[in-house]
Scaffold this motif. Sequence first.
Motif, PDB file in Angstrom:
ATOM      1  N   ALA A   1       0.834  -1.205   0.000  1.00 20.01           N
ATOM      2  CA  ALA A   1       0.000   0.000   0.000  1.00 20.01           C
ATOM      3  C   ALA A   1       0.867   1.253   0.000  1.00 20.01           C
ATOM      4  O   ALA A   1       0.552   2.248  -0.666  1.00 20.01           O
ATOM      5  N   GLY A   2       1.979   1.211   0.730  1.00 14.84           N
ATOM      6  CA  GLY A   2       2.879   2.356   0.772  1.00 14.84           C
ATOM      7  C   GLY A   2       3.507   2.652  -0.577  1.00 14.84           C
ATOM      8  O   GLY A   2       3.672   3.814  -0.953  1.00 14.84           O
ATOM      9  N   ARG A   3       3.853   1.600  -1.324  1.00 11.45           N
ATOM     10  CA  ARG A   3       4.434   1.814  -2.653  1.00 11.45           C
ATOM     11  C   ARG A   3       3.431   2.465  -3.600  1.00 11.45           C
ATOM     12  O   ARG A   3       3.786   3.324  -4.409  1.00 11.45           O
ATOM     13  N   VAL A   4       2.159   2.048  -3.478  1.00  7.39           N
ATOM     14  CA  VAL A   4       1.135   2.664  -4.316  1.00  7.39           C
ATOM     15  C   VAL A   4       0.971   4.137  -3.955  1.00  7.39           C
ATOM     16  O   VAL A   4       0.924   5.014  -4.829  1.00  7.39           O
ATOM     17  N   LEU A   5       0.899   4.430  -2.653  1.00 14.17           N
ATOM     18  CA  LEU A   5       0.719   5.824  -2.251  1.00 14.17           C
ATOM     19  C   LEU A   5       1.916   6.670  -2.638  1.00 14.17           C
ATOM     20  O   LEU A   5       1.759   7.848  -2.988  1.00 14.17           O
ATOM     21  N   LEU A   6       3.113   6.105  -2.602  1.00 13.07           N
ATOM     22  CA  LEU A   6       4.297   6.871  -2.994  1.00 13.07           C
ATOM     23  C   LEU A   6       4.171   7.347  -4.440  1.00 13.07           C
ATOM     24  O   LEU A   6       4.419   8.518  -4.747  1.00 13.07           O
ATOM     25  N   ASP A   7       3.779   6.448  -5.336  1.00  6.28           N
ATOM     26  CA  ASP A   7       3.605   6.834  -6.736  1.00  6.28           C
ATOM     27  C   ASP A   7       2.507   7.882  -6.884  1.00  6.28           C
ATOM     28  O   ASP A   7       2.671   8.889  -7.592  1.00  6.28           O
ATOM     29  N   GLU A   8       1.372   7.656  -6.211  1.00  4.87           N
ATOM     30  CA  GLU A   8       0.245   8.576  -6.346  1.00  4.87           C
ATOM     31  C   GLU A   8       0.549   9.932  -5.704  1.00  4.87           C
ATOM     32  O   GLU A   8       0.162  10.985  -6.227  1.00  4.87           O
ATOM     33  N   ALA A   9       1.237   9.906  -4.561  1.00  4.33           N
ATOM     34  CA  ALA A   9       1.544  11.151  -3.862  1.00  4.33           C
ATOM     35  C   ALA A   9       2.485  12.020  -4.675  1.00  4.33           C
ATOM     36  O   ALA A   9       2.349  13.257  -4.700  1.00  4.33           O
ATOM     37  N   ARG A  10       3.440  11.403  -5.351  1.00  2.21           N
ATOM     38  CA  ARG A  10       4.349  12.192  -6.191  1.00  2.21           C
ATOM     39  C   ARG A  10       3.581  12.896  -7.301  1.00  2.21           C
ATOM     40  O   ARG A  10       3.862  14.053  -7.633  1.00  2.21           O
TER      41      ARG A  10
END
Length: 280
Positions: free
Chosen positions: A60-69
């Motif tokens: 979930a953190g990897r997904v949010l990292l991409d989306e947050a950027r």
Amino acid sequence: METRELRYFVTVAEELHFSRAAERLGIAQPPLSRAIAQLERRLGVTLLDRNRRGVTLTDAGRVLLDEARIVLDATTAAAHRTRRAAAATHRLTLATKAGANHELLRKLLDAHAAEPDSAEIDVLLCGMGEQARMLRDGRADVALMQRPFDALAGFDTEDLLTEQQVAILPAGHPLAARTSLTMADISDVADLPVARWPGQDGTYEPGPGPEIHDQSQLAQLIALGHTMAVLCASSRSWLWNAHAAVALTDAPHVTTVLAWPPLSRSRAVAGLLRTATRLR
């Protein structure tokens, strides 16, 4: 979610260390830890695994990292473009890799300047692969990029020039006397490894050649006989007397494109695109 929380999370995700992330953000560690915990509670997921060995991202953190950027880039871009829209002068910022397509860029700038009511263009020279980020975060309105090397996904593009690739060699090397070469000819030259460029993620593939960071470094290393490079034929414009360019008969062709954010409503971008289309 607040952009502040996303910025905090991205910093922790990049550092994978709360203390270093807090130092980079200029805040104390406890409020940073609380902000990340609050973000996890709000989303109802675990973003980071914390243990004695350090911090790792969950799926979930990897997904949010991409989306947050993406979100943070869009927020920054909105601010940059809004300020430019309010500026008194009619200006456009064009990003291009230093040393790339010099002749094409000069012709494009000259042709655009000759158009009535054309926007003034600021040229923003950048490192390898940086144009996409500059378009996404609003530092640039348009960019000169190259297919297949640059990441063009998510941008509108117009093809400008397709050209052959050449091998750039030290002028005194035996291969420099050839009229043409193949990729096999240059793939395993013991005394002259091929220079390595960073990929779209900024990392380098393993190999014996030196890691290249900019054009001046590459030019010096080739002149010293430490490496060779595979570049577009237009790179001949910046070669020194210590360099030689030999055509590569089987290397893929490279297309230089004008790229801009999708659904752009900028009249200045539209004007430059019209110039580029006529020039092509």
